[in-house]
Design an enzyme around this catalytic site. Structure first.
Site, PDB file in Angstrom:
ATOM      1  N   ARG A 196       0.829  -1.209   0.000  1.00 43.89           N
ATOM      2  CA  ARG A 196       0.000   0.000   0.000  1.00 43.89           C
ATOM      3  C   ARG A 196       0.867   1.264   0.000  1.00 43.89           C
ATOM      4  O   ARG A 196       0.468   2.292  -0.518  1.00 43.89           O
ATOM      5  CB  ARG A 196      -0.863  -0.019   1.272  1.00 43.89           C
ATOM      6  CG  ARG A 196      -2.226   0.566   1.139  1.00 43.89           C
ATOM      7  CD  ARG A 196      -2.984   0.578   2.463  1.00 43.89           C
ATOM      8  NE  ARG A 196      -3.001  -0.649   3.185  1.00 43.89           N
ATOM      9  CZ  ARG A 196      -3.949  -1.590   3.087  1.00 43.89           C
ATOM     10  NH1 ARG A 196      -4.946  -1.419   2.255  1.00 43.89           N
ATOM     11  NH2 ARG A 196      -3.885  -2.692   3.827  1.00 43.89           N
ATOM     12  N   TYR A 197       2.014   1.176   0.676  1.00 38.55           N
ATOM     13  CA  TYR A 197       2.910   2.335   0.817  1.00 38.55           C
ATOM     14  C   TYR A 197       4.235   2.003   0.135  1.00 38.55           C
ATOM     15  O   TYR A 197       4.607   0.833   0.039  1.00 38.55           O
ATOM     16  CB  TYR A 197       3.191   2.619   2.298  1.00 38.55           C
ATOM     17  CG  TYR A 197       1.966   2.836   3.140  1.00 38.55           C
ATOM     18  CD1 TYR A 197       1.333   4.076   3.182  1.00 38.55           C
ATOM     19  CD2 TYR A 197       1.448   1.811   3.919  1.00 38.55           C
ATOM     20  CE1 TYR A 197       0.227   4.278   3.974  1.00 38.55           C
ATOM     21  CE2 TYR A 197       0.330   2.005   4.717  1.00 38.55           C
ATOM     22  CZ  TYR A 197      -0.275   3.241   4.739  1.00 38.55           C
ATOM     23  OH  TYR A 197      -1.376   3.448   5.524  1.00 38.55           O
ATOM     24  N   ARG A 201       7.121  -0.150   2.419  1.00 36.42           N
ATOM     25  CA  ARG A 201       6.806  -1.298   3.273  1.00 36.42           C
ATOM     26  C   ARG A 201       5.694  -2.139   2.661  1.00 36.42           C
ATOM     27  O   ARG A 201       4.854  -1.625   1.919  1.00 36.42           O
ATOM     28  CB  ARG A 201       6.429  -0.857   4.688  1.00 36.42           C
ATOM     29  CG  ARG A 201       5.298   0.161   4.751  1.00 36.42           C
ATOM     30  CD  ARG A 201       5.401   0.936   6.061  1.00 36.42           C
ATOM     31  NE  ARG A 201       4.314   1.894   6.255  1.00 36.42           N
ATOM     32  CZ  ARG A 201       4.328   3.138   5.780  1.00 36.42           C
ATOM     33  NH1 ARG A 201       5.323   3.563   5.025  1.00 36.42           N
ATOM     34  NH2 ARG A 201       3.322   3.952   6.029  1.00 36.42           N
ATOM     35  N   CYS A 224     -12.652  -8.494  14.501  1.00 34.29           N
ATOM     36  CA  CYS A 224     -11.474  -8.517  13.609  1.00 34.29           C
ATOM     37  C   CYS A 224     -11.768  -7.871  12.255  1.00 34.29           C
ATOM     38  O   CYS A 224     -12.780  -8.154  11.619  1.00 34.29           O
ATOM     39  CB  CYS A 224     -11.030  -9.954  13.398  1.00 34.29           C
ATOM     40  SG  CYS A 224      -9.673 -10.093  12.209  1.00 34.29           S
ATOM     41  N   ASP A 268     -12.625  -0.465  12.337  1.00 36.07           N
ATOM     42  CA  ASP A 268     -12.877  -0.552  10.895  1.00 36.07           C
ATOM     43  C   ASP A 268     -14.316  -1.009  10.640  1.00 36.07           C
ATOM     44  O   ASP A 268     -14.992  -1.500  11.538  1.00 36.07           O
ATOM     45  CB  ASP A 268     -11.889  -1.533  10.251  1.00 36.07           C
ATOM     46  CG  ASP A 268     -10.451  -1.067  10.398  1.00 36.07           C
ATOM     47  OD1 ASP A 268     -10.194   0.122  10.132  1.00 36.07           O
ATOM     48  OD2 ASP A 268      -9.605  -1.873  10.813  1.00 36.07           O
TER      49      ASP A 268
HETATM   50  S1  SF4 Z   1      -7.617  -9.169  15.279  1.00 42.76           S
HETATM   51 FE1  SF4 Z   1      -8.018 -10.706  13.680  1.00 42.76          FE
HETATM   52  S2  SF4 Z   1      -6.007 -11.195  12.850  1.00 42.76           S
HETATM   53 FE2  SF4 Z   1      -5.670 -10.246  14.868  1.00 42.76          FE
HETATM   54  S3  SF4 Z   1      -5.621 -11.945  16.344  1.00 42.76           S
HETATM   55 FE3  SF4 Z   1      -7.714 -11.181  16.298  1.00 42.76          FE
HETATM   56  S4  SF4 Z   1      -8.728 -12.508  14.789  1.00 42.76           S
HETATM   57 FE4  SF4 Z   1      -6.526 -12.731  14.434  1.00 42.76          FE
END
Ligand code: SF4
Length: 352
Positions: free
Chosen positions: A91-92, A95, A111, A272
């Site tokens: 994306r950048y 990195r 998540c 998000d």
């Molecule tokens: S936020 Fe998502 S990727 Fe990170 S540990 Fe939890 S389930 Fe896994």
């Protein structure tokens, strides 16, 4: 030190047997875990005291996850448009993300990659890993590689060593950062052998995902000590979550707990648009007000940067408080931590 991995709970009846959910709730929760993976380590299960405490809310399934809002997305931070080869997100300029696995030791109910995680067929094959490493090797501008997924620390030392060997052979890689939840949810995984595996020619950083001070148990603290004493610098990432850490007290306890354990708070993420997560959502205004309250009451060392990932894959933007505002050509209005305002004339301003 416990080097045996803690046994994960992946079934609702096992949650009920541990009295983490009521047996009568199993039928109602089944569609939730059919849609989004369930996995809770023994270490985490042992921290849950009530069905609605900050740990339970992060890891136990909830019927509200089936409420998918129109603005919520399967790929909320837009990884897909920035995936030139399987396993790489670029994306950048300087990195890349390298995602060797989409498995985790726990599946967090909020998540941002919840549509992807938990599926073994998302692991990179040898040929795919070679192609991902070749992509990095061909681009001298890539200075930092972020190992994420999934959680890279679910991989065996041998597999992780193979990936790090591959990165070590690429001279322009100066930093490898591992994003992980394992240090707190399965601290026994942080063995002396793992620390040795992580130490490399490049600087290996560990970015710890942690959302509440109660995750910083004695065992997690010992795991952090093993990493820091072994020469691995640590930063933290926290997601701002309704009912988990959306108070100044919860955030300052966590950030101080981290600094005390030699972990620099790095990011505080605004939630998000992952599907079925609206019950975790706070407003940006509320988040800014919280961050404002922390300023002045905690040293800069304990302050994370509050950031928003722009939906669609446009990257992170800091959600800045308006501390310094231009009021005239060389004049600024500056707010102090108690809410007072002051005028500052910039002697180096070209307009002066
Ligand atoms: S936020 Fe998502 S990727 Fe990170 S540990 Fe939890 S389930 Fe896994």
């Amino acid at each position: 030190m416990n080097a045996t991995p803690s046994r994960p709970i992946t079934r609702l009846d096992h949650l009920a047997r541990r009295q983490l959910i009521a047996s009568e709730a199993i039928d109602a929760l089944s569609p939730v875990i059919e849609r989004f993976q369930l996995r809770v380590t023994d270490d985490i299960a042992g921290l849950i005291e009530t069905a609605d405490d900050p740990i339970a809310r992060q890891f136990l399934p909830d019927r509200r996850e089936l409420d998918i809002q129109p603005h919520e997305l399967a790929d909320p931070i837009g990884d897909a448009p920035h995936t030139p080869v399987r396993g790489i997100t670029h994306r950048y300029p300087d990195r890349v993300l390298l995602k060797p696995t989409h498995l985790c030791q726990v599946y967090c109910r909020f998540c941002f990659r919840r549509e992807k995680v938990g599926h073994g067929d998302e692991n990179l094959s040898e040929a795919e890993l070679d192609a991902a490493l070749a992509y990095i090797a061909a681009r001298p501008e890539i200075f930092e590689v972020i190992l994420t997924g999934g959680d890279p620390l679910v991989l065996s030392d041998r597999r992780l060593g193979r990936i790090l060997d591959g990165l070590e052979a690429i001279g322009h890689v100066g930093v490898v950062r591992l994003h992980t939840r394992v240090v707190t949810v399965d601290p026994g995984r942080i063995t002396p052998m793992l620390v040795t595996t992580l130490r490399r020619r490049f600087a290996t950083w560990v970015a710890l995902h942690v959302n509440h001070v109660s995750e910083l148990t004695e065992a997690a603290t010992a795991a952090l000590d093993r990493l820091v004493d072994g020469g691995i610098p640590l930063v933290s990432q926290t997601v701002l979550l309704n009912g988990v850490n959306d108070s100044a007290a919860a955030l300052s306890d966590l950030m101080r707990g981290l600094v005390r354990r030699r972990v620099k708070p790095y990011y505080l993420h605004h939630l998000d648009f992952a599907e079925g997560t609206s019950h975790f959502r706070t407003s940006i205004a509320a988040g800014k007000a919280l961050v404002d309250q922390l300023r002045g009451h905690m040293s800069g060392l304990a302050q994370p940067t509050y950031v928003l990932d722009i939906p669609g894959g446009h990257g992170k933007s800091p959600i800045e408080a308006d501390w310094v505002e231009r009021s005239d050509a060389d004049l600024y209005r500056v707010r102090d931590w108690k809410g007072g305002t002051h005028t500052y004339r910039d002697p180096a301003s070209p307009e002066r």
